[in-house]
Design a protein around this motif. Structure first.
Motif, PDB file in Angstrom:
ATOM      1  N   LEU A 103     -29.271  81.886 112.393  1.00  0.00           N
ATOM      2  CA  LEU A 103     -30.273  81.448 111.423  1.00  0.00           C
ATOM      3  C   LEU A 103     -29.724  80.322 110.559  1.00  0.00           C
ATOM      4  O   LEU A 103     -28.520  80.243 110.307  1.00  0.00           O
ATOM      5  CB  LEU A 103     -30.686  82.625 110.528  1.00  0.00           C
ATOM      6  CG  LEU A 103     -31.299  83.829 111.248  1.00  0.00           C
ATOM      7  CD1 LEU A 103     -31.576  84.945 110.243  1.00  0.00           C
ATOM      8  CD2 LEU A 103     -32.568  83.438 111.984  1.00  0.00           C
ATOM      9  N   PRO A 104     -30.593  79.425 110.072  1.00  0.00           N
ATOM     10  CA  PRO A 104     -30.114  78.389 109.149  1.00  0.00           C
ATOM     11  C   PRO A 104     -29.620  79.026 107.855  1.00  0.00           C
ATOM     12  O   PRO A 104     -30.273  79.927 107.315  1.00  0.00           O
ATOM     13  CB  PRO A 104     -31.350  77.515 108.927  1.00  0.00           C
ATOM     14  CG  PRO A 104     -32.513  78.371 109.292  1.00  0.00           C
ATOM     15  CD  PRO A 104     -32.034  79.307 110.355  1.00  0.00           C
ATOM     16  N   GLN A 105     -28.467  78.584 107.383  1.00  0.00           N
ATOM     17  CA  GLN A 105     -27.872  79.125 106.170  1.00  0.00           C
ATOM     18  C   GLN A 105     -27.501  77.983 105.228  1.00  0.00           C
ATOM     19  O   GLN A 105     -27.580  76.809 105.597  1.00  0.00           O
ATOM     20  CB  GLN A 105     -26.631  79.969 106.529  1.00  0.00           C
ATOM     21  CG  GLN A 105     -26.938  81.161 107.429  1.00  0.00           C
ATOM     22  CD  GLN A 105     -25.693  81.959 107.775  1.00  0.00           C
ATOM     23  OE1 GLN A 105     -24.698  81.940 107.045  1.00  0.00           O
ATOM     24  NE2 GLN A 105     -25.733  82.677 108.879  1.00  0.00           N
ATOM     25  N   HIS A 106     -27.104  78.343 104.039  1.00  0.00           N
ATOM     26  CA  HIS A 106     -26.723  77.331 103.039  1.00  0.00           C
ATOM     27  C   HIS A 106     -25.289  76.870 103.314  1.00  0.00           C
ATOM     28  O   HIS A 106     -24.347  77.186 102.570  1.00  0.00           O
ATOM     29  CB  HIS A 106     -26.866  77.897 101.630  1.00  0.00           C
ATOM     30  CG  HIS A 106     -28.285  78.137 101.220  1.00  0.00           C
ATOM     31  ND1 HIS A 106     -29.184  77.122 100.969  1.00  0.00           N
ATOM     32  CD2 HIS A 106     -28.973  79.289 101.061  1.00  0.00           C
ATOM     33  CE1 HIS A 106     -30.357  77.625 100.642  1.00  0.00           C
ATOM     34  NE2 HIS A 106     -30.259  78.939 100.685  1.00  0.00           N
ATOM     35  N   VAL A 107     -25.149  76.122 104.383  1.00  0.00           N
ATOM     36  CA  VAL A 107     -23.859  75.557 104.795  1.00  0.00           C
ATOM     37  C   VAL A 107     -24.104  74.089 105.155  1.00  0.00           C
ATOM     38  O   VAL A 107     -25.248  73.671 105.350  1.00  0.00           O
ATOM     39  CB  VAL A 107     -23.270  76.323 106.009  1.00  0.00           C
ATOM     40  CG1 VAL A 107     -23.020  77.793 105.668  1.00  0.00           C
ATOM     41  CG2 VAL A 107     -24.189  76.193 107.228  1.00  0.00           C
ATOM     42  N   PRO A 108     -23.055  73.276 105.272  1.00  0.00           N
ATOM     43  CA  PRO A 108     -23.255  71.897 105.743  1.00  0.00           C
ATOM     44  C   PRO A 108     -23.841  71.891 107.154  1.00  0.00           C
ATOM     45  O   PRO A 108     -23.431  72.681 108.017  1.00  0.00           O
ATOM     46  CB  PRO A 108     -21.837  71.323 105.720  1.00  0.00           C
ATOM     47  CG  PRO A 108     -21.102  72.150 104.722  1.00  0.00           C
ATOM     48  CD  PRO A 108     -21.655  73.540 104.859  1.00  0.00           C
ATOM     49  N   GLY A 176     -17.744  78.827 108.676  1.00  0.00           N
ATOM     50  CA  GLY A 176     -16.954  80.034 108.522  1.00  0.00           C
ATOM     51  C   GLY A 176     -15.554  79.923 109.079  1.00  0.00           C
ATOM     52  O   GLY A 176     -14.842  80.937 109.145  1.00  0.00           O
ATOM     53  N   GLN A 177     -15.169  78.718 109.506  1.00  0.00           N
ATOM     54  CA  GLN A 177     -13.845  78.446 110.071  1.00  0.00           C
ATOM     55  C   GLN A 177     -13.562  79.326 111.296  1.00  0.00           C
ATOM     56  O   GLN A 177     -12.424  79.699 111.568  1.00  0.00           O
ATOM     57  CB  GLN A 177     -12.756  78.614 109.008  1.00  0.00           C
ATOM     58  CG  GLN A 177     -12.896  77.637 107.861  1.00  0.00           C
ATOM     59  CD  GLN A 177     -11.758  77.726 106.851  1.00  0.00           C
ATOM     60  OE1 GLN A 177     -11.069  78.734 106.767  1.00  0.00           O
ATOM     61  NE2 GLN A 177     -11.556  76.651 106.087  1.00  0.00           N
ATOM     62  N   LYS A 178     -14.630  79.633 112.019  1.00  0.00           N
ATOM     63  CA  LYS A 178     -14.501  80.367 113.276  1.00  0.00           C
ATOM     64  C   LYS A 178     -14.548  79.428 114.476  1.00  0.00           C
ATOM     65  O   LYS A 178     -14.366  79.859 115.609  1.00  0.00           O
ATOM     66  CB  LYS A 178     -15.612  81.413 113.384  1.00  0.00           C
ATOM     67  CG  LYS A 178     -15.537  82.486 112.308  1.00  0.00           C
ATOM     68  CD  LYS A 178     -16.686  83.479 112.434  1.00  0.00           C
ATOM     69  CE  LYS A 178     -16.596  84.548 111.349  1.00  0.00           C
ATOM     70  NZ  LYS A 178     -17.720  85.514 111.436  1.00  0.00           N
ATOM     71  N   ALA A 179     -14.813  78.158 114.215  1.00  0.00           N
ATOM     72  CA  ALA A 179     -14.786  77.121 115.251  1.00  0.00           C
ATOM     73  C   ALA A 179     -14.364  75.823 114.594  1.00  0.00           C
ATOM     74  O   ALA A 179     -14.644  75.593 113.407  1.00  0.00           O
ATOM     75  CB  ALA A 179     -16.158  76.962 115.911  1.00  0.00           C
ATOM     76  N   VAL A 180     -13.687  74.980 115.339  1.00  0.00           N
ATOM     77  CA  VAL A 180     -13.313  73.671 114.808  1.00  0.00           C
ATOM     78  C   VAL A 180     -14.505  72.734 114.921  1.00  0.00           C
ATOM     79  O   VAL A 180     -15.354  72.906 115.812  1.00  0.00           O
ATOM     80  CB  VAL A 180     -12.106  73.090 115.568  1.00  0.00           C
ATOM     81  CG1 VAL A 180     -10.896  73.994 115.428  1.00  0.00           C
ATOM     82  CG2 VAL A 180     -12.450  72.863 117.043  1.00  0.00           C
ATOM     83  N   PRO A 181     -14.630  71.737 114.045  1.00  0.00           N
ATOM     84  CA  PRO A 181     -15.701  70.756 114.216  1.00  0.00           C
ATOM     85  C   PRO A 181     -15.590  70.095 115.588  1.00  0.00           C
ATOM     86  O   PRO A 181     -14.501  69.695 116.009  1.00  0.00           O
ATOM     87  CB  PRO A 181     -15.443  69.758 113.086  1.00  0.00           C
ATOM     88  CG  PRO A 181     -14.707  70.549 112.059  1.00  0.00           C
ATOM     89  CD  PRO A 181     -13.839  71.492 112.829  1.00  0.00           C
TER      90      PRO A 181
END
Length: 260
Positions: A103-108, A176-181
């Motif tokens: 879901l869309p969340q308040h993140v970049p 959430g730093q669970k994946a790298v950009p």
């Protein structure tokens, strides 16, 4: 019940019940028989509407469906179209309680970009979709690894973002730093060389031409137009169903031929 999230603005049906059963209602006053694909025959009401409620709770996630009116299958005019099952169909989302990773969340938030490129192999224009992570345009010196993500049979390059919500998932994982950009490239998994027949040892899953497009045209084009880390340690391919077969087939070949 609540309206299906893929209904057009103002459409009340289909509706999703708290028990995960779907409530359908279709206006077809002159029809003799109306069905919902995979879910059965609808009941005609006095006002010209036809109705049906799923007999069992639906499995959570995304489901394709069509309306069948007197034997003619069509997408639901109350729903947004999706390309799946090899045609334009409608879609229902059964939400999973307590789960919000898609879901869309308040993140970049990143972007899904459309990238056109001409294929000399197929002698035609092709289109892929490219996910760029949040900050891609601002951090204009940063380079990124690339995931090539292939859809399943009967779908196309739009499936991962439209049906699969890949951009939301990636935004949330990266935040959430669970994946790298990373960049994610979603190309249409079909290609035909007009100068020759498809040949080889891959049976009905014969993707020789698509394999050539990916290795000789798609990957070099992405490396030219985007800030990638253009080496095999920062390049991966994965897929669903047919796309998984393509990943297994193309991955070793690309590893051998793309030595950069």
């Amino acid at each position: 019940t609540t309206p299906n999230e893929h209904n057009i603005n103002g459409a009340e049906y289909p509706r999703i019940g708290e028990d995960r059963r779907v409530h359908f209602r279709v206006f077809a006053p002159n029809a003799q028989k109306v069905e919902i694909s995979f879910r059965g025959e609808m009941t005609k009401e006095a006002d010209g509407y036809w109705s049906l409620v799923s007999k069992e709770p639906e499995v959570v996630g995304f489901h394709y469906y069509q309306i069948i009116v007197d034997g003619v299958s069509t997408a639901d005019p109350n729903g947004k179209p999706f390309f799946g099952m090899g045609k334009w169909v409608s879609g229902i989302e059964i939400p999973e309680e307590g789960v919000d990773y898609y879901l869309p969340q308040h993140v970049p938030h990143g972007e899904i970009r459309t990238q056109m490129y001409y294929s000399d192999i197929t002698q035609a224009w092709r289109k892929c979709l490219v996910y760029t992570p949040a900050g891609y345009d601002e951090n204009n010196t940063q380079k990124y690894p690339v995931l090539y993500l292939q859809h399943g049979s009967g779908e196309d390059e739009t499936g991962w973002s439209n049906q699969g919500k890949a951009d939301n998932i990636l935004d949330n994982l990266i935040a959430g730093q669970k994946a790298v950009p990373m960049l994610v490239v979603m190309d249409r998994g079909y290609a035909t060389d007009p100068t020759e027949k498809e040949t080889g040892q891959k049976g009905r899953f014969n993707f020789n031409t698509f394999e050539r497009v990916v290795i000789n045209e798609l990957i070099p084009m992405i490396d030219r137009n985007y800030r990638t880390l253009p080496d095999r340690e920062h390049r991966a391919i994965a897929g669903l169903s047919m796309g998984g077969f393509q990943a297994v087939s193309i991955g070793p070949v690309s590893y051998t031929h793309l030595r950069a």
